[in-house]
Design an enzyme around this catalytic site. Structure first.
Site, PDB file in Angstrom:
ATOM      1  N   HIS A 187       5.516  -2.626  -2.058  1.00 15.13           N
ATOM      2  CA  HIS A 187       4.766  -3.675  -2.748  1.00 15.13           C
ATOM      3  C   HIS A 187       4.008  -3.122  -3.954  1.00 15.13           C
ATOM      4  CE1 HIS A 187       0.886  -2.180  -1.257  1.00 15.13           C
ATOM      5  NE2 HIS A 187       1.507  -1.970  -0.108  1.00 15.13           N
ATOM      6  N   GLU A 263       2.859  -2.907   7.866  1.00 13.81           N
ATOM      7  CA  GLU A 263       2.294  -1.566   7.774  1.00 13.81           C
ATOM      8  C   GLU A 263       1.682  -1.149   9.106  1.00 13.81           C
ATOM      9  OE1 GLU A 263       2.238   1.423   7.036  1.00 13.81           O
ATOM     10  OE2 GLU A 263       1.632   1.372   4.923  1.00 13.81           O
TER      11      GLU A 263
END
Length: 383
Positions: A187, A263
């Site tokens: 990202h 994550e």
């Protein structure tokens, strides 16, 4: 030859709704009633309904692992999940929609039925969900107390097997067909990225910064120009979804959410720099750097457990998009782990990779299990 017949009983709970949550599921032999698999997990902060859906997905996956050709009768005391999965109620909540979609692809719809049962008939799944929540509160992973002989339950963290790494080899022969290609995109930046602060799945879930949005657009331009991306899959976190949508919008594709790409949960380290975590939790940080089984302070997840769920997500994406090129938008830890597994490298290899914001890696997976790393930390589109 017809597959086996299973009964899946699943449940989930949240102490606070939303609050600390967990799920439990059992798989029974439909003819004997014997429990042949168990699954349970503490999933952090979530609602009852999310936990119930996660339990359903875990139960279906456990059954699929035993026999992918099986027929399954799902039994739950959640009227909501049963009616929604049976198609009689609409799924309006955005948190439920991707979970229901994930549950539907485990088995063909024609081989799964849903039945509501009263809570007193769902005691085993309820017990497992509470065990998982108790384990999470104690800061440890759930493990089965008395494992059935044929169970496919999640093993205790101390006994976690290494996720299956694709076999090593040169380019696969032509008769193996087209590989499945993962274009792995980290990202774009958030406000925390330039400060190198821990930003995991239990933190503030920040949006992209102005520079992060610029990075996402530059990555999208480069990916569209290549003309190879056929599907887009993203971690559920805001920064990855925003990054993924920049490319998907240009290609007219939908962004499919894969929870296994989220994550790592950094627990008490969320929002801290490495130096701050070292000052406040020196022993825990040293232990984490020394062992893939160690967890950040207050976290229920280690790099070993992250590797397990990342490998499951990898295999699910490969099965869904076999032979195609998929943009996979995720975070530092899952992407490094996918690269590590492709190379068959040891767990501490993740500490020896650089992965910049909005960088691109590429891995190809062949039908015989071979994997080929094609690109690592490419940032040329940002120059």
């Amino acid at each position: 030859m017809a597959g086996r017949r299973f009964v899946v009983e699943a449940d989930g709970g949240s102490r606070g709704n939303p609050g600390p949550a967990g799920y439990g599921a059992v798989v029974r032999d439909a003819d004997t009633g014997q429990i042949i698999a168990e699954a349970a997990e503490f999933i952090g902060h979530a609602t009852n309904n999310v936990a119930e859906y996660r339990g359903l997905i875990a139960g279906l996956r456990a059954a699929h692992g035993l026999d992918p050709d099986a027929s399954v009768d799902v039994r739950m005391d959640s009227k909501l999940v049963v009616e929604q999965m049976s198609g009689r109620w609409k799924i309006k909540h955005p948190d439920m929609q991707p979970l229901a979609a994930e549950a539907r692809v485990v088995f063909p719809r024609s081989r799964v039925t849903y039945t509501w049962i009263p809570r007193e008939r769902n005691k085993d799944a309820d017990r497992l969900a509470n065990e998982a929540m108790d384990a999470g509160r104690a800061g440890r992973a759930w493990e089965p107390k008395a494992r059935p002989a044929a169970a496919a339950a999640q093993p205790a963290e101390e006994a976690l097997p290494a996720p299956a790494a694709p076999r090593a080899g040169w380019a696969a022969p032509a008769d193996l067909g087209s590989p499945t290609t993962f274009v792995l995109l980290r990202h774009g930046e958030t406000a925390l990225t330039p400060q190198k602060r821990f930003s995991g799945s239990s933190g503030s879930d920040p949006e992209l910064s102005e520079r992060g949005r610029w990075q996402a657009e530059r990555a999208a331009e480069a990916l569209v120009a290549r003309g190879t991306v056929q599907a887009v899959v993203s971690s559920p976190m805001r920064r990855t979804r925003e990054t993924a949508e920049a490319t998907a919008r240009r290609l007219g594709l939908e962004v499919r959410i894969e929870d296994g790409l989220r994550e790592l949960d950094f627990g008490a380290w969320e929002g801290l720099t490495f130096a701050e975590a070292k000052e406040r939790y020196p022993e825990d940080l040293d232990a984490w750097l020394a062992s893939a089984k160690a967890r950040p302070t207050g976290s229920t997840e280690s790099l070993a457990t992250l590797a397990q769920r990342t490998a499951v997500a990898r295999d699910r994406i490969i099965a869904r998009y076999a032979g195609r090129t998929v943009l996979v938008v995720s975070h530092v830890s899952p992407i490094k782990t996918l690269v590590r597994l492709a190379l068959g490298a040891p767990p501490d290899a993740v500490y020896r990779m650089e992965l910049s914001a909005a960088s691109v890696c590429a891995v190809q997976y062949y039908s015989d299990g071979n994997a080929s790393l094609r690109l690592l930390n490419d940032t040329s589109h940002l120059r």
